[in-house]
Design a protein around this motif. Structure first.
Motif, short mmCIF file in Angstrom:
data_model
loop_
_atom_site.label_atom_id
_atom_site.label_comp_id
_atom_site.label_asym_id
_atom_site.label_seq_id
_atom_site.Cartn_x
_atom_site.Cartn_y
_atom_site.Cartn_z
N LYS A 158 0.79 -1.23 0.00
CA LYS A 158 0.00 0.00 0.00
C LYS A 158 0.82 1.28 0.00
CE LYS A 158 -4.09 -2.02 2.21
NZ LYS A 158 -5.01 -1.95 3.38
N ASP A 159 2.04 1.25 0.53
CA ASP A 159 2.84 2.47 0.58
C ASP A 159 3.24 2.88 -0.84
OD1 ASP A 159 5.65 3.96 0.83
OD2 ASP A 159 4.58 4.22 2.71
N SER A 160 3.14 4.16 -1.14
CA SER A 160 3.38 4.65 -2.50
C SER A 160 4.83 4.47 -2.95
CB SER A 160 3.01 6.13 -2.60
OG SER A 160 3.80 6.92 -1.72
N HIS A 161 5.75 4.33 -2.00
CA HIS A 161 7.16 4.13 -2.37
C HIS A 161 7.54 2.65 -2.51
CE1 HIS A 161 7.73 8.36 -0.95
NE2 HIS A 161 8.52 8.36 -2.01
N LEU A 162 6.61 1.77 -2.17
CA LEU A 162 6.91 0.34 -2.21
C LEU A 162 6.11 -0.32 -3.32
CD1 LEU A 162 7.04 -0.25 1.67
CD2 LEU A 162 8.87 0.44 0.11
N GLY A 163 5.44 -1.41 -3.03
CA GLY A 163 4.67 -2.10 -4.07
C GLY A 163 5.55 -2.51 -5.24
N ASP A 164 5.17 -2.11 -6.44
CA ASP A 164 5.91 -2.48 -7.65
C ASP A 164 7.27 -1.77 -7.75
OD1 ASP A 164 3.87 -4.14 -8.40
OD2 ASP A 164 2.90 -2.66 -9.71
N ASN A 165 7.50 -0.78 -6.88
CA ASN A 165 8.79 -0.07 -6.91
C ASN A 165 9.92 -0.87 -6.24
OD1 ASN A 165 7.70 2.15 -8.18
ND2 ASN A 165 7.34 3.28 -6.29
N ILE A 166 9.56 -1.89 -5.47
CA ILE A 166 10.59 -2.65 -4.74
C ILE A 166 11.49 -3.40 -5.72
CG2 ILE A 166 10.99 -4.54 -3.12
CD1 ILE A 166 8.41 -3.77 -1.70
N LEU A 167 12.79 -3.18 -5.57
CA LEU A 167 13.78 -3.85 -6.41
C LEU A 167 14.29 -5.13 -5.74
CD1 LEU A 167 15.92 -0.76 -7.53
CD2 LEU A 167 13.86 -1.71 -8.59
N ILE A 168 14.52 -5.03 -4.43
CA ILE A 168 15.01 -6.18 -3.66
C ILE A 168 14.29 -6.20 -2.32
CG2 ILE A 168 16.98 -7.31 -2.54
CD1 ILE A 168 18.83 -5.80 -4.44
N LEU A 169 13.81 -7.35 -1.92
CA LEU A 169 13.29 -7.56 -0.57
C LEU A 169 13.87 -8.88 -0.10
CD1 LEU A 169 11.34 -5.95 1.29
CD2 LEU A 169 9.61 -7.67 0.74
N THR A 170 14.56 -8.85 1.03
CA THR A 170 15.26 -10.05 1.47
C THR A 170 15.30 -10.13 2.99
OG1 THR A 170 17.32 -11.33 1.16
CG2 THR A 170 17.54 -8.94 1.45
N THR A 171 15.79 -11.21 3.50
CA THR A 171 15.93 -11.36 4.94
C THR A 171 17.09 -10.51 5.45
OG1 THR A 171 17.39 -13.27 4.64
CG2 THR A 171 15.04 -13.72 4.92
N GLY A 172 17.01 -10.14 6.70
CA GLY A 172 18.09 -9.42 7.36
C GLY A 172 18.39 -10.08 8.69
N GLY A 173 19.38 -9.54 9.40
CA GLY A 173 19.68 -10.04 10.74
C GLY A 173 20.09 -11.50 10.78
N SER A 174 19.73 -12.16 11.87
CA SER A 174 20.22 -13.51 12.12
C SER A 174 19.73 -14.53 11.09
CB SER A 174 19.82 -13.97 13.53
OG SER A 174 18.41 -13.93 13.68
N ILE A 175 18.55 -14.34 10.53
CA ILE A 175 18.08 -15.27 9.50
C ILE A 175 18.98 -15.18 8.27
CG2 ILE A 175 16.18 -15.83 7.92
CD1 ILE A 175 14.24 -14.93 10.07
N ALA A 176 19.33 -13.95 7.91
CA ALA A 176 20.21 -13.75 6.75
C ALA A 176 21.60 -14.33 6.99
CB ALA A 176 20.32 -12.27 6.42
#
Length: 333
Positions: A20-38
């Motif tokens: 829903k955020d106007s800066h996210l949605g289809d604009n996302i280039l990379i979404l990945t795990t962070g922290g200890s899972i990564a």
């Protein structure tokens, strides 16, 4: 957590902002795990951290709007705007470089432009990693040493610990934000007027025409060191002990990852080879005496890699700019 289960969780209402955020949605280039899972060091009680990169909109780039990053604290999600992300990568910031080195199966969203960033990670790697990874590791070491300081240490010595921690970060701050000299921002210990302190840390600031946001971030980073010391120095439970073990683990992880980068082996976020060893540190298998001995060995390896690295002094700005323009030209309407 199973990656498929994590992907399913991202479809829940809790993560509606991703759509829903106007800066996210289809604009996302990379979404990945962070922290200890990564890193591969997660346990059953580990939090879920989400990290990513998103494309700014046309108004952000050409108009009066300003967008650097999106953050949702309740889900520990941080997604950087492309320009800020690249500027941080140029300085070899460990927290952003690891986004480009996560396991392929940990990629929750990846566009062809995101793949382009990951495929060109070597463009950002330079001798600046010596300072950024070494500085981060030193900061972790200081935090651990501070936390282990005996209760009967005089206040003046504890205050000196804090100052040393901040000073060890100064070069990193000078690289991360608009440059300043040690005369423009100077920290020192002097007599205190407080009733509960004989001495305390003071700061002299003499800046002109300096970006307010950069100054806010510098102060915030310094303040976090002070707060971390206060938190870690009051150990009175098993939870606190586990917290210290986690810091010790991250200290060695930073040195291992930084050493690989300096040897020209790229960025590997998930530490498969060291995973069992890191989890042993986290669980308290090693004493702090043993940990500090191991840190000495890993630090020597890091210094040797730094002395012999074939990485350039600084990244190739021209090629990085070409990469940015390529991404923007293919994505902006």
């Amino acid at each position: 957590m199973d990656i498929q289960a994590l992907k399913d969780k991202l479809n829940s209402k809790e993560y509606d902002f991703l759509r829903k955020d106007s800066h996210l949605g289809d604009n996302i280039l990379i979404l990945t795990t962070g922290g200890s899972i990564a890193y591969g060091t997660n346990v059953d009680t580990s939090d879920i951290d989400i990290r990513g990169v998103t494309l700014e909109n046309k108004q952000d780039i050409m108009g009066l709007s300003d967008f650097e990053q999106f953050e949702d604290k309740s889900t520990d999600t941080v997604i950087y705007g492309l320009k800020k992300f690249i500027l941080l990568c140029i300085n070899c910031n460990p927290n952003v470089l690891e986004i480009l080195g996560t396991k392929q199966e940990h990629l929750l969203v990846i566009s062809k432009e995101g793949e382009l960033l990951r495929d060109n990670v070597e463009l950002f790697l330079s001798k600046r990693a010596i300072q950024s990874f070494g500085s981060y590791a030193t900061a972790q070491l200081r935090r651990l040493q501070n936390a282990l300081a005996r209760d009967n240490y005089p206040h003046s010595e504890k205050e000196q610990h804090i100052l040393n921690s901040i000073l060890s970060q100064m070069e990193h701050l000078q690289r991360s934000y608009k440059s300043f000299t040690n005369k423009e921002i100077s920290l020192y210990i002097d007599k205190s007027d407080r009733q509960d302190m004989d001495t305390e840390i003071f700061i002299d600031v003499n800046l002109k025409h300096y970006p307010l946001r950069d100054f806010k971030n510098i102060y915030s980073d310094m303040n976090n060191i002070v707060k971390d010391y206060s938190k870690l120095n009051h150990r009175n439970s098993k939870k606190d002990e586990l917290h210290l073990n986690k810091h010790a683990m991250h200290l060695i992880r930073l040195l291992v990852t930084g050493t690989e980068i300096l040897k020209g082996k790229g960025v590997t976020t998930y530490r498969e080879k060291e995973r069992a060893f890191f989890l042993d540190i986290r669980s308290g298998k090693y004493s702090y005496t043993e940990i500090f001995e191991m840190v000495d060995d890993y630090e020597n390896e890091f210094k040797l890699a730094a002395a012999n690295t074939a990485l350039p002094d600084k990244p190739d700005y021209k090629r990085i700019e070409e990469l940015m323009l390529d991404i923007y030209s293919t994505t902006l309407p």
